[in-house]
Design a protein around this motif. Structure first.
Motif, PDB file in Angstrom:
ATOM      1  N   LYS A  61       0.840  -1.216   0.000  1.00  0.00           N
ATOM      2  CA  LYS A  61       0.000   0.000   0.000  1.00  0.00           C
ATOM      3  C   LYS A  61       0.867   1.256   0.000  1.00  0.00           C
ATOM      4  O   LYS A  61       0.554   2.255  -0.666  1.00  0.00           O
ATOM      5  N   ALA A  62       1.957   1.202   0.758  1.00  0.00           N
ATOM      6  CA  ALA A  62       2.887   2.339   0.788  1.00  0.00           C
ATOM      7  C   ALA A  62       3.435   2.599  -0.612  1.00  0.00           C
ATOM      8  O   ALA A  62       3.494   3.751  -1.072  1.00  0.00           O
ATOM      9  N   GLU A  63       3.792   1.515  -1.274  1.00  0.00           N
ATOM     10  CA  GLU A  63       4.348   1.591  -2.632  1.00  0.00           C
ATOM     11  C   GLU A  63       3.410   2.329  -3.595  1.00  0.00           C
ATOM     12  O   GLU A  63       3.838   3.123  -4.430  1.00  0.00           O
ATOM     13  N   GLN A  64       2.084   2.110  -3.417  1.00  0.00           N
ATOM     14  CA  GLN A  64       1.082   2.790  -4.265  1.00  0.00           C
ATOM     15  C   GLN A  64       1.212   4.310  -4.213  1.00  0.00           C
ATOM     16  O   GLN A  64       0.872   5.006  -5.158  1.00  0.00           O
ATOM     17  N   PHE A  65       1.685   4.803  -3.079  1.00  0.00           N
ATOM     18  CA  PHE A  65       1.845   6.252  -2.925  1.00  0.00           C
ATOM     19  C   PHE A  65       3.311   6.670  -3.038  1.00  0.00           C
ATOM     20  O   PHE A  65       3.660   7.795  -2.694  1.00  0.00           O
ATOM     21  N   GLY A  66       4.138   5.746  -3.518  1.00  0.00           N
ATOM     22  CA  GLY A  66       5.558   6.058  -3.674  1.00  0.00           C
ATOM     23  C   GLY A  66       6.288   6.154  -2.350  1.00  0.00           C
ATOM     24  O   GLY A  66       7.312   6.826  -2.253  1.00  0.00           O
ATOM     25  N   LEU A  67       5.766   5.490  -1.315  1.00  0.00           N
ATOM     26  CA  LEU A  67       6.379   5.568   0.020  1.00  0.00           C
ATOM     27  C   LEU A  67       7.102   4.257   0.321  1.00  0.00           C
ATOM     28  O   LEU A  67       6.677   3.196  -0.118  1.00  0.00           O
ATOM     29  N   ASN A  68       8.167   4.368   1.114  1.00  0.00           N
ATOM     30  CA  ASN A  68       8.902   3.153   1.478  1.00  0.00           C
ATOM     31  C   ASN A  68       8.868   2.911   2.981  1.00  0.00           C
ATOM     32  O   ASN A  68       9.731   2.264   3.540  1.00  0.00           O
ATOM     33  N   LYS A  69       7.850   3.486   3.655  1.00  0.00           N
ATOM     34  CA  LYS A  69       7.688   3.243   5.096  1.00  0.00           C
ATOM     35  C   LYS A  69       6.201   3.334   5.447  1.00  0.00           C
ATOM     36  O   LYS A  69       5.408   3.863   4.646  1.00  0.00           O
ATOM     37  N   PRO A  70       5.847   2.807   6.627  1.00  0.00           N
ATOM     38  CA  PRO A  70       4.444   2.890   7.028  1.00  0.00           C
ATOM     39  C   PRO A  70       3.954   4.339   7.062  1.00  0.00           C
ATOM     40  O   PRO A  70       4.753   5.260   7.185  1.00  0.00           O
ATOM     41  N   PHE A  71       2.661   4.500   6.935  1.00  0.00           N
ATOM     42  CA  PHE A  71       2.081   5.850   6.929  1.00  0.00           C
ATOM     43  C   PHE A  71       0.706   5.797   7.582  1.00  0.00           C
ATOM     44  O   PHE A  71       0.243   4.719   7.987  1.00  0.00           O
ATOM     45  N   THR A  72       0.075   6.942   7.701  1.00  0.00           N
ATOM     46  CA  THR A  72      -1.247   7.014   8.317  1.00  0.00           C
ATOM     47  C   THR A  72      -2.236   7.560   7.308  1.00  0.00           C
ATOM     48  O   THR A  72      -1.970   8.579   6.657  1.00  0.00           O
ATOM     49  N   GLU A  73      -3.333   6.843   7.158  1.00  0.00           N
ATOM     50  CA  GLU A  73      -4.345   7.243   6.187  1.00  0.00           C
ATOM     51  C   GLU A  73      -5.517   7.907   6.908  1.00  0.00           C
ATOM     52  O   GLU A  73      -5.986   7.411   7.941  1.00  0.00           O
ATOM     53  N   VAL A  74      -5.951   9.013   6.358  1.00  0.00           N
ATOM     54  CA  VAL A  74      -7.101   9.732   6.898  1.00  0.00           C
ATOM     55  C   VAL A  74      -8.086   9.911   5.752  1.00  0.00           C
ATOM     56  O   VAL A  74      -7.730  10.461   4.702  1.00  0.00           O
ATOM     57  N   GLU A  75      -9.308   9.413   5.941  1.00  0.00           N
ATOM     58  CA  GLU A  75     -10.303   9.508   4.871  1.00  0.00           C
ATOM     59  C   GLU A  75     -11.400  10.477   5.290  1.00  0.00           C
ATOM     60  O   GLU A  75     -11.963  10.365   6.380  1.00  0.00           O
ATOM     61  N   PHE A  76     -11.667  11.423   4.410  1.00  0.00           N
ATOM     62  CA  PHE A  76     -12.747  12.381   4.690  1.00  0.00           C
ATOM     63  C   PHE A  76     -13.556  12.590   3.419  1.00  0.00           C
ATOM     64  O   PHE A  76     -13.106  13.229   2.466  1.00  0.00           O
ATOM     65  N   ASN A  77     -14.749  12.005   3.416  1.00  0.00           N
ATOM     66  CA  ASN A  77     -15.670  12.164   2.298  1.00  0.00           C
ATOM     67  C   ASN A  77     -16.595  13.330   2.601  1.00  0.00           C
ATOM     68  O   ASN A  77     -16.992  13.540   3.745  1.00  0.00           O
ATOM     69  N   ILE A  78     -16.931  14.068   1.555  1.00  0.00           N
ATOM     70  CA  ILE A  78     -17.647  15.330   1.740  1.00  0.00           C
ATOM     71  C   ILE A  78     -18.906  15.329   0.883  1.00  0.00           C
ATOM     72  O   ILE A  78     -18.844  14.995  -0.313  1.00  0.00           O
ATOM     73  N   GLN A  79     -20.018  15.683   1.498  1.00  0.00           N
ATOM     74  CA  GLN A  79     -21.262  15.776   0.736  1.00  0.00           C
ATOM     75  C   GLN A  79     -21.686  17.242   0.642  1.00  0.00           C
ATOM     76  O   GLN A  79     -21.832  17.922   1.665  1.00  0.00           O
ATOM     77  N   LEU A  80     -21.861  17.718  -0.578  1.00  0.00           N
ATOM     78  CA  LEU A  80     -22.253  19.107  -0.798  1.00  0.00           C
ATOM     79  C   LEU A  80     -23.760  19.197  -1.040  1.00  0.00           C
ATOM     80  O   LEU A  80     -24.380  18.256  -1.535  1.00  0.00           O
ATOM     81  N   VAL A  81     -24.325  20.347  -0.705  1.00  0.00           N
ATOM     82  CA  VAL A  81     -25.754  20.600  -0.881  1.00  0.00           C
ATOM     83  C   VAL A  81     -25.927  21.579  -2.040  1.00  0.00           C
ATOM     84  O   VAL A  81     -25.287  22.636  -2.069  1.00  0.00           O
ATOM     85  N   ALA A  82     -26.782  21.214  -2.994  1.00  0.00           N
ATOM     86  CA  ALA A  82     -27.005  22.072  -4.165  1.00  0.00           C
ATOM     87  C   ALA A  82     -27.763  23.335  -3.766  1.00  0.00           C
ATOM     88  O   ALA A  82     -28.628  23.307  -2.883  1.00  0.00           O
ATOM     89  N   THR A  83     -27.411  24.444  -4.399  1.00  0.00           N
ATOM     90  CA  THR A  83     -28.178  25.681  -4.238  1.00  0.00           C
ATOM     91  C   THR A  83     -28.015  26.512  -5.501  1.00  0.00           C
ATOM     92  O   THR A  83     -26.950  26.484  -6.132  1.00  0.00           O
ATOM     93  N   ASP A  84     -29.061  27.263  -5.858  1.00  0.00           N
ATOM     94  CA  ASP A  84     -28.904  28.167  -6.999  1.00  0.00           C
ATOM     95  C   ASP A  84     -28.615  29.598  -6.532  1.00  0.00           C
ATOM     96  O   ASP A  84     -28.472  30.502  -7.342  1.00  0.00           O
ATOM     97  N   LYS A  85     -28.509  29.788  -5.215  1.00  0.00           N
ATOM     98  CA  LYS A  85     -28.236  31.145  -4.707  1.00  0.00           C
ATOM     99  C   LYS A  85     -26.738  31.444  -4.780  1.00  0.00           C
ATOM    100  O   LYS A  85     -25.946  30.842  -4.054  1.00  0.00           O
ATOM    101  N   PRO A  86     -26.342  32.388  -5.639  1.00  0.00           N
ATOM    102  CA  PRO A  86     -24.902  32.650  -5.812  1.00  0.00           C
ATOM    103  C   PRO A  86     -24.214  33.093  -4.517  1.00  0.00           C
ATOM    104  O   PRO A  86     -23.057  32.741  -4.291  1.00  0.00           O
TER     105      PRO A  86
END
Ligand code: MBD
Ligand code: FE
Length: 313
Positions: A271-296
């Motif tokens: 998994k480290a290799e996938q990110f070009g890393l050669n040591k352990p790392f810490t993963e932080v996942e933050f998914n964001i949901q936006l609310v539609a609006t037509d008000k500029p």
């Protein structure tokens, strides 16, 4: 000795003159607010029998607060930023625009104009070799779970000392500050370092008042976000890392349950290799949901004084 003078014609007359009620010029809204403000301060002096010594201490406190640039730091410490959020949440509710990832306070340490990239950015300058590498990643979606491509995810956070670049002049320009455009799947990824929590300057004006309240001036390790995309409500938010001593005891009142995120240590070299890393790392996942609006007016961040805002990057 307890004296009561607030009810007298002298004081009423004084407050009206203070607020310019008997003058043509000026701004009516400011006059009304200053009238109320000064009335309430006078009332506090009366109700608590504030002495002259105490009063002048408070006046010079405000002067010092300005001198050491901490007015916008005391504000969140006194819950004012949180209170504005509570009001904006209630306004959204009333306008039928509630939902999505919750907002939380911006704080005083944003710097406009961070480098922009597509899909991925490295945020740290590599100077802190002892820091834990962080892979921060997530997907921006709409309320139906559909990916939002080309949203601008503007991320900023502290270093391992709890200090922010620009305000901490020992750091390189825009260290730990980036804007990342989401890819066609709404995804963004950043490589950075795990931040430490923030502490108010121990000799500063904010900490001095907090001490008198028996309070600390610490924030948990956290990461700030602005997320913007035309057609959606602008989102100002943060995540707080789980397991910090201050995750649920933030002096700035920014923690919300939905914004507490686990940091996961990844030991797998593949998994480290996938990110070009050669040591352990810490993963932080933050998914964001936006609310539609037509008000500029809801699609961009509200105005306030911000470092380098309005300057050419
Ligand atoms: C911070 O890093 C912060 O986010 C806030 C709200 C106040 C002080 C320091
Ligand atoms: Fe912060």
């Amino acid at each position: 000795m307890t004296v009561k003078t607030m009810h007298t014609a002298d004081v009423k007359d004084l407050l009206e003159k203070v607020a310019g009620f008997n003058q043509e010029g000026g701004n009516e809204r400011v006059k009304k607010i200053v009238h109320r403000l000064m009335h309430d301060i006078f009332q506090i002096v009366e109700d608590f029998d504030v002495t002259a010594e105490e009063f002048w201490q408070a006046v010079y406190y405000v002067g010092d607060l300005g001198k050491n640039g901490e007015a916008a730091l005391l504000a969140p410490g006194l819950g004012m930023d949180k209170y504005l959020d509570i009001r904006m949440d209630a306004e959204d509710e009333q306008a039928g625009l509630a939902g999505g990832t919750p907002r939380t306070i911006e704080g005083p340490l944003y710097v406009a104009g961070a480098p922009m990239s597509e899909g991925f950015a490295r945020m740290d300058d590599g100077s802190d070799e002892s820091a834990e590498t962080m892979i921060l990643t997530g997907q921006v979606t709409d309320e139906n779970g559909q990916p939002v491509a080309n949203a601008v995810v503007d991320v900023w956070h502290a270093n391992t000392m709890g200090n922010y670049s620009y305000f901490d002049q020992s750091q390189t320009d825009y260290n730990l500050r980036r804007r990342i455009k989401t890819d066609e799947n709404g995804r963004y990824t950043a490589r950075s370092i795990i931040p430490a929590g923030y502490g108010c300057p121990p000799e500063g004006s904010t900490q001095a008042l907090l001490n008198l309240l028996g309070r600390h001036g610490n924030r948990p390790a956290h990461i700030h976000f602005f997320i913007a995309k035309p057609g959606y409500k602008h989102l100002t938010t943060q995540i707080n890392l789980a397991g910090d001593e201050y995750t649920y005891d933030d002096f700035a009142f920014a923690t919300r349950e939905e914004l507490v995120v686990e940091a996961n240590r990844i030991e797998d070299p593949a998994k480290a290799e996938q990110f070009g890393l050669n040591k352990p790392f810490t993963e932080v996942e933050f998914n964001i949901q936006l609310v539609a609006t037509d008000k500029p007016e809801l699609q961009s961040r509200h105005e306030r004084k911000r470092a380098l805002e309005g300057e050419a990057a």
